[in-house]
Design an enzyme around this catalytic site. Structure first.
Site, PDB file in Angstrom:
ATOM      1  N   ASP A  26       0.857  -1.183   0.000  1.00 21.31           N
ATOM      2  CA  ASP A  26       0.000   0.000   0.000  1.00 21.31           C
ATOM      3  C   ASP A  26       0.897   1.238   0.000  1.00 21.31           C
ATOM      4  OD1 ASP A  26      -2.627   1.195   0.105  1.00 21.31           O
ATOM      5  OD2 ASP A  26      -2.199   1.768   2.184  1.00 21.31           O
ATOM      6  N   GLU A  36       5.023   5.113   3.537  1.00 20.09           N
ATOM      7  CA  GLU A  36       4.495   6.454   3.815  1.00 20.09           C
ATOM      8  C   GLU A  36       5.649   7.442   3.920  1.00 20.09           C
ATOM      9  OE1 GLU A  36       2.593   9.617   4.274  1.00 20.09           O
ATOM     10  OE2 GLU A  36       1.294   7.835   4.133  1.00 20.09           O
ATOM     11  N   ASN A  77      10.515   7.578   0.594  1.00 18.19           N
ATOM     12  CA  ASN A  77      10.012   8.190  -0.622  1.00 18.19           C
ATOM     13  C   ASN A  77      10.043   7.094  -1.681  1.00 18.19           C
ATOM     14  OD1 ASN A  77       9.544   9.577  -2.992  1.00 18.19           O
ATOM     15  ND2 ASN A  77      11.099  11.145  -2.647  1.00 18.19           N
ATOM     16  N   ASP A 117      -1.966  12.333  -2.445  1.00 14.98           N
ATOM     17  CA  ASP A 117      -1.927  13.796  -2.489  1.00 14.98           C
ATOM     18  C   ASP A 117      -2.160  14.266  -3.920  1.00 14.98           C
ATOM     19  OD1 ASP A 117      -1.364  13.747   0.182  1.00 14.98           O
ATOM     20  OD2 ASP A 117       0.783  14.113  -0.050  1.00 14.98           O
ATOM     21  N   LYS A 124      -1.709  22.040  -8.780  1.00 12.55           N
ATOM     22  CA  LYS A 124      -1.070  22.919  -9.751  1.00 12.55           C
ATOM     23  C   LYS A 124      -0.256  22.110 -10.761  1.00 12.55           C
ATOM     24  CE  LYS A 124      -0.691  26.839  -6.564  1.00 12.55           C
ATOM     25  NZ  LYS A 124       0.224  27.788  -5.881  1.00 12.55           N
ATOM     26  N   ASP A 170     -11.242  10.577  -4.807  1.00 10.80           N
ATOM     27  CA  ASP A 170     -12.499  11.314  -4.932  1.00 10.80           C
ATOM     28  C   ASP A 170     -12.299  12.593  -5.751  1.00 10.80           C
ATOM     29  OD1 ASP A 170     -11.064  12.788  -3.113  1.00 10.80           O
ATOM     30  OD2 ASP A 170     -12.383  12.393  -1.415  1.00 10.80           O
TER      31      ASP A 170
END
EC number: 2.1.1.33
Length: 214
Positions: A35, A60, A87, A113, A117, A149
């Site tokens: 995940d 994460e 990362n 995330d 932009k 979403d």
């Protein structure tokens, strides 16, 4: 805690040597569900509890969240689950190379995330290099599941994976044809979005039979 961190900042460009599967897990031969962006970890904690014959890894980039998740995991004594700080753009490929070919069965990327932009698109978690690292480790019929979403983000993600020749989209066309999480466990963000009556877009990709070549 900051909601978003810049994965391209100098600090996050330092490669981390992640523990091998033999160090992470007592039964290191089990199939692996990875995940990417595990957040508070409730999704993987529930999966690891339900499926003791799988190993689960949560990656994460926000280190305080990893510490929180590991504290929860240790309290529950889950030996088939680990949360790691890294990362993925820098450290994932080397870690995957330690796995037996085909051991990586499932990859989930859920509500990442968005980085709205255009100049920040390169900060988004999904890119060609990560997909190729996954394709190299995954055998035929392995899965990549993505959901969000945010329509523009899921379109960006699907376009990125569609351009990769090693993965085939399972639900072609309608981004809402998968009406629930295929793993029968919801993330915190998924629960929040449903309570707010937000549309959730889910897409499943399958590793095809094409042999990986550089």
């Amino acid at each position: 805690m900051r909601q978003h961190v810049n994965p391209l900042s100098q600090f996050f460009q330092l490669p981390l040597s992640l523990p091998s599967k033999n160090i992470l897990f007592e039964k290191s031969h089990y199939p692996i569900h990875l995940d990417i962006g595990s957040a508070k970890g409730e999704f993987l904690i529930e999966l690891a509890t339900k499926y003791p014959d799988w190993n689960f890894v949560g990656l994460e980039i926000r280190e305080p969240l990893v510490s929180l998740c590991e504290k929860k995991r240790r309290k529950l004594e889950l030996t088939n689950l680990k949360f790691l700080f890294c990362n993925v753009n820098v450290s994932l490929d080397e870690w995957l190379s330690d796995l037996d070919f085909g051991q990586l069965k499932r990859v989930s990327i859920q509500f990442p995330d968005p980085w709205f932009k255009r100049k920040h698109f390169k900060r988004r978690v999904l890119n060609t290099n990560i997909l190729n690292s996954i394709a190299k480790s995954m055998s035929k019929d392995g899965e990549i599941f993505i959901q969000s979403d945010i329509l523009k983000l899921i379109e960006y993600m699907t376009n990125t994976i569609d351009e990769n020749r090693y993965f085939t989209r399972k639900n072609v066309g309608d981004l809402r044809s998968i009406d629930k999480n295929p793993y029968d466990v919801m993330t915190d963000r998924e629960i929040f979005s449903l309570k707010k009556n937000l549309l959730i877009y889910r897409v499943m990709y399958i590793r095809n039979s094409l042999l990986f070549t550089n």
